[in-house]
Scaffold this active site. Structure first.
Site, short mmCIF file in Angstrom:
data_model
loop_
_atom_site.label_atom_id
_atom_site.label_comp_id
_atom_site.label_asym_id
_atom_site.label_seq_id
_atom_site.Cartn_x
_atom_site.Cartn_y
_atom_site.Cartn_z
N LYS A 112 0.83 -1.21 0.00
CA LYS A 112 0.00 0.00 0.00
C LYS A 112 0.87 1.27 0.00
CE LYS A 112 -4.03 -2.06 2.27
NZ LYS A 112 -5.05 -1.82 3.32
N TYR A 127 -12.39 -2.56 -3.77
CA TYR A 127 -12.91 -2.70 -2.40
C TYR A 127 -14.43 -2.65 -2.36
CZ TYR A 127 -8.23 -2.42 -0.28
OH TYR A 127 -6.94 -2.68 0.13
N ASN A 151 -2.26 0.09 6.66
CA ASN A 151 -1.69 -1.09 7.32
C ASN A 151 -0.64 -1.82 6.47
OD1 ASN A 151 -3.50 -2.07 5.49
ND2 ASN A 151 -4.60 -3.42 6.89
N HIS A 154 -2.07 -5.67 1.63
CA HIS A 154 -3.36 -6.36 1.48
C HIS A 154 -3.09 -7.70 0.81
CE1 HIS A 154 -7.41 -7.29 -0.04
NE2 HIS A 154 -6.77 -7.66 -1.14
N GLU A 159 -9.76 -10.07 -7.82
CA GLU A 159 -8.79 -8.97 -7.65
C GLU A 159 -7.71 -9.01 -8.74
OE1 GLU A 159 -7.45 -9.49 -3.61
OE2 GLU A 159 -9.39 -8.90 -2.78
P1 CMP Z 1 -7.21 -4.72 3.48
O1 CMP Z 1 -6.59 -6.07 3.67
O2 CMP Z 1 -6.69 -3.87 2.39
O3 CMP Z 1 -8.79 -4.94 3.26
C1 CMP Z 1 -9.74 -3.93 3.56
C2 CMP Z 1 -9.14 -2.78 4.28
O4 CMP Z 1 -10.02 -1.90 4.95
C3 CMP Z 1 -8.24 -3.28 5.39
O5 CMP Z 1 -7.09 -3.90 4.85
C4 CMP Z 1 -7.97 -2.01 6.16
O6 CMP Z 1 -6.90 -1.26 5.65
C5 CMP Z 1 -9.25 -1.20 5.94
N1 CMP Z 1 -10.01 -0.98 7.17
C6 CMP Z 1 -10.18 0.20 7.77
N2 CMP Z 1 -10.91 0.08 8.88
C7 CMP Z 1 -11.22 -1.22 9.00
C8 CMP Z 1 -11.95 -1.97 9.94
N3 CMP Z 1 -12.55 -1.40 11.01
N4 CMP Z 1 -12.05 -3.30 9.76
C9 CMP Z 1 -11.48 -3.90 8.67
N5 CMP Z 1 -10.77 -3.22 7.74
C10 CMP Z 1 -10.64 -1.89 7.90
#
Ligand code: CMP
Length: 134
Positions: free
Chosen positions: A10, A50, A113, A116, A127
């Site tokens: 990311k 998403y 974070n 992904h 995806e």
């Molecule tokens: P990712 O694996 O990219 O998939 C969905 C993304 O939503 C997740 O990582 C997080 O970066 C983001 N996200 C933000 N808030 C939340 C939350 N409360 N629960 C889950 N995903 C979240």
């Protein structure tokens, strides 16, 4: 079973210069890189990628963060790739992720974070089509 998973580095991890260390972790854990590209999400692409999160309270934050800089996408292959990659990533929240996991090392917050990966074989196919067009 040999599986493929779609993996994203990311914008926060790209901007902070963690790409090489993350790819080394993937290779050290036995993942083969089948495809790789650098690109920047726009709002439409983030919506499509998403789609399952549209309408959730965090969606707008996630969408604008994903559009804030470059992303690197990799198509990875390994025995049990889906499960093993999610283990290597760690908890979605870097603060809760096990020490040594990618998100513990290279994540900032729950939105930024670091990485992904696909949560199922069906997600991986969806995806991969969105990002690589095949
Ligand atoms: P990712 O694996 O990219 O998939 C969905 C993304 O939503 C997740 O990582 C997080 O970066 C983001 N996200 C933000 N808030 C939340 C939350 N409360 N629960 C889950 N995903 C979240």
């Amino acid at each position: 079973m040999i599986e493929q998973s779609l993996f994203l580095i990311k914008p926060n991890a790209v901007m902070q210069g963690h790409v090489g260390r993350i790819i080394s972790m993937l290779e050290d854990h036995g993942f083969s890189i089948l495809k790789m590209k650098l690109f920047r999400f726009d709002e439409e692409l983030a919506k499509s990628f998403y789609a399952e999160h549209i309408g959730k309270e965090f969606f707008n934050r996630l969408q604008s963060f994903m559009c804030s800089g470059n992303t690197i996408a990799l198509l990875l292959e390994k025995e049990n790739a889906i499960h093993d990659l999610r283990e290597l990533n760690g908890d979605v929240s870097p603060q809760k992720a096990r020490p040594g996991t990618i998100r513990a090392l290279h994540g900032n917050g729950i939105t930024d974070n670091g990485v992904h990966s696909s949560d199922s074989l069906a997600s991986a196919r969806r995806e991969t089509k969105i990002i690589f067009g095949v």
